[in-house]
Design an enzyme around this catalytic site. Structure first.
Site, PDB file in Angstrom:
ATOM      1  N   ASP A 111     -26.029  -9.818   8.404  1.00 14.98           N
ATOM      2  CA  ASP A 111     -26.535  -9.976   9.770  1.00 14.98           C
ATOM      3  C   ASP A 111     -26.228 -11.355  10.340  1.00 14.98           C
ATOM      4  O   ASP A 111     -26.107 -11.510  11.552  1.00 14.98           O
ATOM      5  CB  ASP A 111     -28.052  -9.747   9.797  1.00 14.98           C
ATOM      6  CG  ASP A 111     -28.421  -8.303   9.531  1.00 14.98           C
ATOM      7  OD1 ASP A 111     -27.586  -7.417   9.807  1.00 14.98           O
ATOM      8  OD2 ASP A 111     -29.526  -8.047   9.036  1.00 14.98           O
TER       9      ASP A 111
ATOM     10  N   GLU B 277     -29.693  -0.167  10.918  1.00 14.12           N
ATOM     11  CA  GLU B 277     -30.724  -0.961  10.254  1.00 14.12           C
ATOM     12  C   GLU B 277     -32.076  -0.559  10.836  1.00 14.12           C
ATOM     13  O   GLU B 277     -32.174   0.367  11.653  1.00 14.12           O
ATOM     14  CB  GLU B 277     -30.489  -2.468  10.421  1.00 14.12           C
ATOM     15  CG  GLU B 277     -29.397  -3.018   9.533  1.00 14.12           C
ATOM     16  CD  GLU B 277     -29.416  -4.538   9.411  1.00 14.12           C
ATOM     17  OE1 GLU B 277     -30.436  -5.165   9.808  1.00 14.12           O
ATOM     18  OE2 GLU B 277     -28.412  -5.098   8.923  1.00 14.12           O
TER      19      GLU B 277
ATOM     20  N   HIS C 181     -27.690 -21.709   1.940  1.00 14.08           N
ATOM     21  CA  HIS C 181     -28.603 -20.746   2.550  1.00 14.08           C
ATOM     22  C   HIS C 181     -29.433 -19.985   1.520  1.00 14.08           C
ATOM     23  O   HIS C 181     -30.007 -18.937   1.818  1.00 14.08           O
ATOM     24  CB  HIS C 181     -27.821 -19.756   3.429  1.00 14.08           C
ATOM     25  CG  HIS C 181     -28.581 -19.309   4.636  1.00 14.08           C
ATOM     26  ND1 HIS C 181     -29.344 -18.175   4.666  1.00 14.08           N
ATOM     27  CD2 HIS C 181     -28.726 -19.864   5.854  1.00 14.08           C
ATOM     28  CE1 HIS C 181     -29.905 -18.027   5.850  1.00 14.08           C
ATOM     29  NE2 HIS C 181     -29.549 -19.037   6.583  1.00 14.08           N
TER      30      HIS C 181
END
Length: 550
Positions: free
Chosen positions: A175, A289, A103
């Protein structure tokens, strides 16, 4: 100055290795690796076929391509140690890069001409099958200090599932949960709980690490502490994390998930900072957030999202038009609760919202399970996959901005450089408390690097944008460079998170006062600069194989 050597690959016309008692030529893709590598016990776990090396030649970002000569599917951490020892003892050490979910987005998980380690194979016992991951997730539910020992290859979503069986969960999350433990801990691991608990690296008791010399080391704050602090946030430069002992807390059952809309960035940032100021309070949000939605995306963006309905977006577009704001800002918050606290939740939420200055009537709420909240990005991923815009280039840019300059950044970037942009993706903007970060770790924060004690809060700003065409890639890259250029010219003092630099000078400036110590640690734990060459921090054998832009 410690020594970091540049070693060229040997030119080898052909190699041979033994399979089932027969001598067979080594596939051409593996030419450049030492022949004795294929006489080791790990030989049967090395793949040199085109399909294997192709899959390991790019990452989520799809911005860089670099083919390895082989891919290792380790059965145990000892297999990784054997691979690294083979490289370190070779006259021409080859690069080794651990890869979890791949990723990264600038080739950080690639090993050009070397060996990529498929970390996920550890959870499969070295085989391409399911069903063995749980053996490398072990929960200690002791009342005083519960923890979980999780393999570096384990996905955070699987760690969550395993710990919830004991009524427990880790305290800090990213997240997106389909990332590996070792992957996020090698960076920092930030999210909406960081204001209270710090990043994921601040919530680790102990690590098992395979160093760049092939030594298997257990480390903690008390034992081999230099390696412990170096590996956490160390971008894979000092070792491969194969196990982490992670702090746990009692897990809630549900979450009240809230988004509050703002047209005024001053009110938005003031309220965000208020929400993170009382870090130990039970009266506030457990997660904080924020997002920025540029005006053009209301007209040209999706008609609905997994959170906002089409009616919601129409109302928000009307707000942007009516106020003339360059963007709409959202505070995203969550309150966790259980059956025994559900009755007081509404009163608690109302008392908190009364302290905030969001646009009247622009409160959007959802009531979900704790797991649904933590795994919320999974729903967005499914939408993007179905639309064919998940596996596309991601020229992302993540920055840490000092609190004292966040309004300057907003004016120059969101209301300046990107004012007319219509990004496909998400723009994040939320504050964190500096005192929840341990400066002994490799990860860098802007205030710490600038030695500015007045900036006890800094903002994470993420331009998480996708490119749907080659033209988009070029445009987004130009915009990213413009943002960085603006920050440099304006003296913003930002730091990149998940950083990428084209030169060692860039890395020197990034790490600042930490640089000399990191060079010493590199020479101690990876003297041949074998590990994770895609980061391009230290000159390594991987440079000789070359990394070509996709």
């Amino acid at each position: 100055m410690a020594r970091i050597r540049v070693l060229a690959f040997a030119i080898v016309s052909s190699f041979f290795f033994v399979v089932a008692g027969q001598l067979r030529p080594l596939p051409a893709a593996a030419v450049g690796l030492p022949g004795d590598l294929f006489s080791l016990g790990i030989a049967s776990r090395l793949r040199t076929d085109h399909n294997s090396t192709t899959k390991a030649s790019t990452d989520f970002g799809q911005m860089v391509k670099a083919a390895p000569a082989a891919v290792l599917h380790p059965a145990t951490p000892a297999d990784i140690a054997a691979l690294i020892r083979s490289s370190a003892s070779s006259p021409a050490p080859f690069p080794v890069a651990p890869r979890g979910q791949g990723h990264s987005w600038r080739g950080q998980s690639l090993a050009p001409g070397g060996v990529v380690v498929d970390m996920r194979a550890l959870g499969r016992g070295g085989h391409h099958r399911r069903g063995t991951a749980a053996a490398r997730i072990n929960v200690s539910a002791a009342a005083d200090e519960p923890y979980v020992d999780a393999g570096g290859e384990q996905l955070w979503v699987d760690v969550l599932r395993a710990t919830l069986k004991h009524g427990l969960a880790p305290r800090a999350w990213t997240d997106y949960l389909r990332l590996t433990v070792g992957g996020t801990l090698s960076n920092a691991g930030i999210g909406g709980q960081a204001f209270r608990h710090g990043p994921q690296v601040a919530n680790v008791h102990e690590l098992d690490v395979v160093t760049g010399t092939g030594e298997m080391v257990t480390c903690s704050r008390e034992k081999n502490s230099d390696l412990f602090f170096a590996a956490l946030g160390g971008l894979g430069q000092f070792g491969v994390i194969t196990r982490a002992r992670i702090m746990l807390e009692r897990a809630p059952k549900r979450a009240r998930w809230v988004r509050l809309a703002y047209s005024d960035v001053v009110a938005f940032t003031k309220d965000q900072e208020l929400l993170i100021s009382n870090q130990a309070s039970d009266a506030g949000f457990d997660y904080v957030e924020g997002q920025v939605q540029l005006n053009r995306s209301f007209a040209e963006g999706p008609e609905s999202t997994p959170f906002f309905s089409s009616a919601d977006l129409n109302r928000l577009a009307g707000l942007a038009s009516r106020t003339g704001a360059g963007a709409i800002y959202y505070i995203e918050g969550a309150m966790y609760y259980n059956d025994d606290t559900a009755a007081s939740l509404d009163q608690k939420m109302e008392a908190l919202l009364d302290q905030l200055s969001f646009e009247p009537g622009f409160v959007f709420t959802k009531d979900v399970t704790y797991v649904q909240f933590l795994d919320r990005v999974r729903g967005e991923e499914k939408v993007l996959r179905s639309a064919g815009i998940w596996e596309v280039p991601h020229p992302w840019l993540n920055l840490f901005i000092p609190r004292s300059r966040i309004l300057d950044f907003d004016a120059g970037v969101f209301k300046g450089l990107l004012r007319d942009a219509n990004p496909v993706g998400v723009i994040l903007m939320y504050p964190m408390n500096k005192n929840r970060w341990d400066d002994r770790m490799t990860a860098v924060t802007p205030a710490a690097a600038a030695r500015d004690d007045d900036d006890d809060v800094f903002y994470a700003v993420g331009l998480l944008r996708s490119a749907l065409s080659a033209d988009d890639v070029e445009r987004l890259e130009r915009e990213n460079e413009a943002v960085l250029g603006f920050c440099e010219k304006a003296g913003i003092g930002c730091k990149q998170y998940l950083p990428h630099f084209a030169s060692q000078d860039g890395w020197r400036q990034h790490f600042g006062a930490k640089w000399e110590r990191l060079v010493e640690l590199k020479d101690k734990y990876d003297p041949h600069a074998i590990l994770s060459p895609g980061q391009r921090i230290f000159r390594s054998p991987g440079e000789k194989a070359g990394i070509a832009s996709a």
